[in-house]
Design a protein around this motif. Structure first.
Motif: not given
Length: 855
Positions: A644-649
């Motif tokens: 899935r799409e995530i946000r890392v910083a």
């Protein structure tokens, strides 16, 4: 001369050489009845490489398919009555222990791949080839099946063409040049010739050193370059006068001097009464672009036979006289000596198969005489049955990405291959010097700053370890054994094993930007991928689910292993290994066309996405500390094999929870423009950069994971490989009938097993760390196990596993040997090492979750 027919099932361009003639012969054997053959010269050809080839046949190389095609060809020539099995020896000179070791390694390859070569001492070498100076000989390898095609392979080609014509299934046209190949909508439609047009759905290019020219007519780039090969004759040599022999002594190779030698038999025979000495220029080989080859009326001898002078071979010839003084006593036949042209390719392999650019354009190029009939059979099987007898991955023209077929790349790589035809011995991990820095992912500047030890695969620069970690991981490095034998240590960096140990204790990141990534979407996308895949990837497979699966050929052989992730209702992402990616792409596109599945879009994302593997017991904690939504990474909310799409910083990351190193973590995919930012955030969080060695070799084998084109081949099925799924999906898929039959067998002919080396010290007490493929032997008989299908047992993969502290190997074993605890021997440089079968089928030897070895 008969009129050119208006239609043919296939047209062969370059019929008059041994390859074209062999292709025609074997196609007719397979039932083809309407072939046309074109030759721009006489039949058989009097201008190509076949016309002047030395016609040597040595059986053994470090290449399984090469041993197959050569041994087949030797039997084929012998059955026609055109083979003199005089044997052949390869000599190591006094002071050249490295060459002697190479011969020992070649004997092991012979055992692995089914030839009868053995080592002999200097006395036996001189006894067999009395022209040698005994004081110069350290030892030799003897090939009892080596020999010479007689009177010439050119005559064999002529006889094959004549037989094919007499059968009524081939119409052959000499002095007939192909002017253009008619291609419409990506498919061959016909050939325009100097005699007119012939409609055909298939064109087969067997034009040898001219191959790139007709290939280009058909819209294909053929990565091949002709290179000059000095061939000199000395005489008169009358030792076999009155015998009627075409050759008296065995063949002799002096590969440490990049040379070979033979006699030409009775002075009254075809080309008798001389000594023939050939040389491959190992310093500055002379490449000749195909379009620069002279026309027949311009050449003194032949377009493929160029003038030479003794100054071209002066140093090598002086060394040749040291080994065989008779060469200095005989006169040089300047008139008949020449530079013969032969073909080299960017990786040294032949170029066979259907051109990726054009349907119906088939190629069989860069083939030595010793392999000609074998390659002809292989191509005929491929075109007729869709499946050669032996996996063709190493010769399939589709193995090259387009960027690897550009002129500059081809010239550089071919020049490098030409330097290594005979000398020096090529290490199994030998990197190329040319064509580097072709594909560099966004992480490359950081890797370079860390002292990355770069190797190349599929054009990608990949760091196998980092010099900076030699200080950072000094404590781990102390746990990694030294490799005192240079061959074992060559192109290997101990820090790679230290990096693996650090990853297993904490967390590490591995650059995986070499992945080949294809996004497929549209109405027919599901039908295509379902029909290709053994595993279910469509139907009720949820969005975000990743599936490890395989593509099979029609006979149930393993063609591809890859991962497919569902992105949406009609969208999937296909992730392949870099080395196999282009062949996998062509497999998908060709099957889609055959099945008339056209309503889909395929986007190649390989260059646009950068990938980092983040793994280790602290991978989740590390990623959560940087993630905008840490809770979303919990085990229950982000289970294994989901993406899935995530946000890392703040960075957009497509995270796929999967592991090829046996540690928890993710593959993190980002647009290339965000790559450096992702690397920097992870590096600043304390993540250790880990080289690809851990991923591709050491930890892979600790987990008993298989590698396509090495451990997984079309020669073997999924059940034998230990990768059969618990259930067979209901939907039809390519190769399913064969796969079902294979599953129903009471016993498989062989099983892929994991073995560990019980003792790895040689007779002098030095620890050894084998590289490359080695034969396995029965401890009692000393023979290589052979399964019911004639397949021999050898190590398909081998590496040192630092977490286990053992050398680990994979090998297919017949049932009587595929028993846990069973013993075999591995032969490596003429010494034997005890191996124990630690796992039958797929079972990891290292349990990362509990950090303990098994088996």
């Amino acid at each position: 001369m008969a009129a050119l027919p208006s239609q043919a099932d296939a047209v062969i361009i370059g019929l008059g050489g041994i390859v074209g003639a062999s292709v025609a012969h074997h196609l007719i054997e397979q039932g083809w009845t309407n072939l046309v053959g074109l030759e721009k010269s006489a039949l058989p050809s009097d201008i190509g490489s076949t016309a002047h080839a030395s016609d040597f046949c040595f059986m053994t190389s470090h290449d399984r398919l090469g041993c197959y095609t050569t041994t087949y060809s030797q039997r084929f020539f012998a059955a026609l009555g055109h083979y003199r099995k005089v044997g052949g020896l390869e000599v190591a000179r006094v002071g050249d222990e490295a060459r002697l070791a190479e011969l020992q390694r070649k004997v092991a390859s012979g055992k692995a791949f089914g030839t009868r070569v053995r080592m002999i001492d200097a006395d036996e070498a001189v006894e067999r080839f009395p022209l040698l100076d005994r004081a110069q000989v350290l030892g030799a390898m003897w090939d009892p099946d080596a020999g010479l095609v007689v009177p010439r392979s050119q005559q064999v080609a002529g006889e094959l063409v004549e037989r094919a014509v007499q059968s009524g299934h081939l119409r052959a046209f000499a002095e007939t040049e192909a002017l253009d190949i008619d291609v419409r909508d990506g498919r061959v439609q016909g050939v325009e010739t100097t005699r007119g047009y012939v409609a055909t759905p298939r064109v087969i290019v067997t034009s040898g050193i001219w191959g790139p020219i007709p290939a280009a007519m058909g819209g294909a780039a053929l990565p091949l370059m002709p290179v000059e090969h000095p061939l000199l004759f000395f005489g008169p040599f009358t030792a076999f006068a009155g015998t009627g022999k075409e050759i008296g002594y065995p063949l002799m190779r002096d590969q440490g001097n990049s040379a070979y030698m033979r006699d030409t038999g009775d002075p009254s025979s075809t080309e008798g009464g001389q000594l023939e000495w050939g040389y491959y220029e190992s310093c500055e080989p002379r490449l000749v672009p195909p379009r620069d080859i002279l026309e027949r009326h311009q050449a003194r001898l032949s377009p493929s036979m160029r003038d030479l002078g003794l100054e071209q071979v002066e140093t090598a010839f002086e060394r040749a006289i040291e080994l065989a003084p008779v060469l200095g006593e005989l006169g040089w036949d300047e008139k008949h000596s020449f530079n013969g042209l032969l073909s080299v390719t960017p990786d040294g392999g032949s170029l066979v198969g259907e051109a990726p650019e054009t349907r119906g354009l088939w190629l069989c190029e860069a083939v030595w005489v010793k392999d000609g009939p074998g390659m002809g059979k292989l191509l005929a099987d491929w075109m007729t049955r869709g499946h050669p007898e032996v996996d063709p991955c190493g010769i399939d023209i589709a193995r090259f990405y387009p960027v690897q077929k550009t002129p500059r790349h081809v010239v550089g790589r071919c020049e490098e291959i030409a330097r290594k035809i005979y000398d020096p011995p090529v290490h199994p991990r030998e990197p190329f010097e040319s064509g580097r820095d072709l594909r560099r992912g966004p992480f490359w500047p950081r890797e370079q700053a860390l002292g990355g030890y770069f190797m190349e695969a599929a054009g990608w620069e990949r760091a196998h370890g980092y010099a900076a970690n030699e200080t950072r991981l000094a404590g781990y490095l102390e746990r990694v054994p030294e490799r005192p034998v240079e061959w074992d240590a060559r192109h290997f960096w101990r820090v790679s094993n230290a990096e693996q140990l650090a990853l297993s204790d904490d967390v590490g990141m591995i650059n995986l930007s070499h992945f080949a990534i294809f996004d497929i979407a549209g109405r027919d996308a599901e039908a295509l991928l379902e029909r290709l895949s053994v595993a279910k990837v469509g139907g009720n497979t949820p969005v975000g689910k990743g599936v490890y699966t395989h593509f099979l050929d029609a006979f149930g052989g393993v063609h591809s292993d890859l991962t497919i992730v569902r992105l949406g209702a009609e969208a999937w992402r296909v992730v392949c290994g870099g080395d196999t990616g282009h062949r996998d792409l062509m497999w998908m596109l060709r099957r889609a066309e055959e099945w008339e599945l056209t309503h889909f879009q395929l986007e190649d994302r390989s260059d646009g996405l950068a990938t980092l593997g983040l793994w280790g017991p602290n991978a989740r904690r590390t990623l959560q500390a940087l993630a905008d939504d840490p809770a979303a990474l919990d085990d229950t909310r982000f289970p294994f094999a989901t993406a899935r799409e995530i946000r890392v910083a703040g960075l957009p990351v497509w995270a796929f929870r999967i592991s090829y190193v046996g540690e928890q973590g993710w593959e993190l995919y980002v647009p290339a423009s965000y790559g450096l930012a992702l690397w920097d955030r992870l590096f600043d969080a304390g993540v250790v950069p880990v080289g690809i060695e851990t991923y591709a070799n050491s930890r892979r084998l600790e987990k008993s994971l298989r590698l396509q084109n090495v451990d997984l081949l079309t020669d073997y099925n999924l059940v034998e490989a230990g990768l059969a799924r618990p259930r067979v999906k209901d939907a039809a898929f390519h190769g399913k009938p064969a796969y079902l039959e294979q599953r129903e067998r009471n016993q498989q002919p062989a099983t892929l097993c994991t073995l560990v080396m019980e003792e790895h010290h040689d007779s002098t007490g030095r620890p050894r760390f084998p590289v490359g493929q080695s034969p396995l032997l029965d401890p009692e008989s000393g023979e290589v196990p052979v399964d019911a299908l004639g397949r021999r047992s050898y190590t398909t993969s081998i590496a040192y596993g630092p977490s286990l502290g053992r050398n680990i190997a994979l090998a297919y074993l017949p049932p009587e040997y595929a028993r846990e605890g069973g013993s075999l021997l591995l032969e490596y440089f003429a010494e034997h090492y005890p191996m124990r079968v630690a796992a039958v089928g797929y079972r990891p030897l290292f349990d990362a979750e509990n950090a303990r070895p098994r088996g």
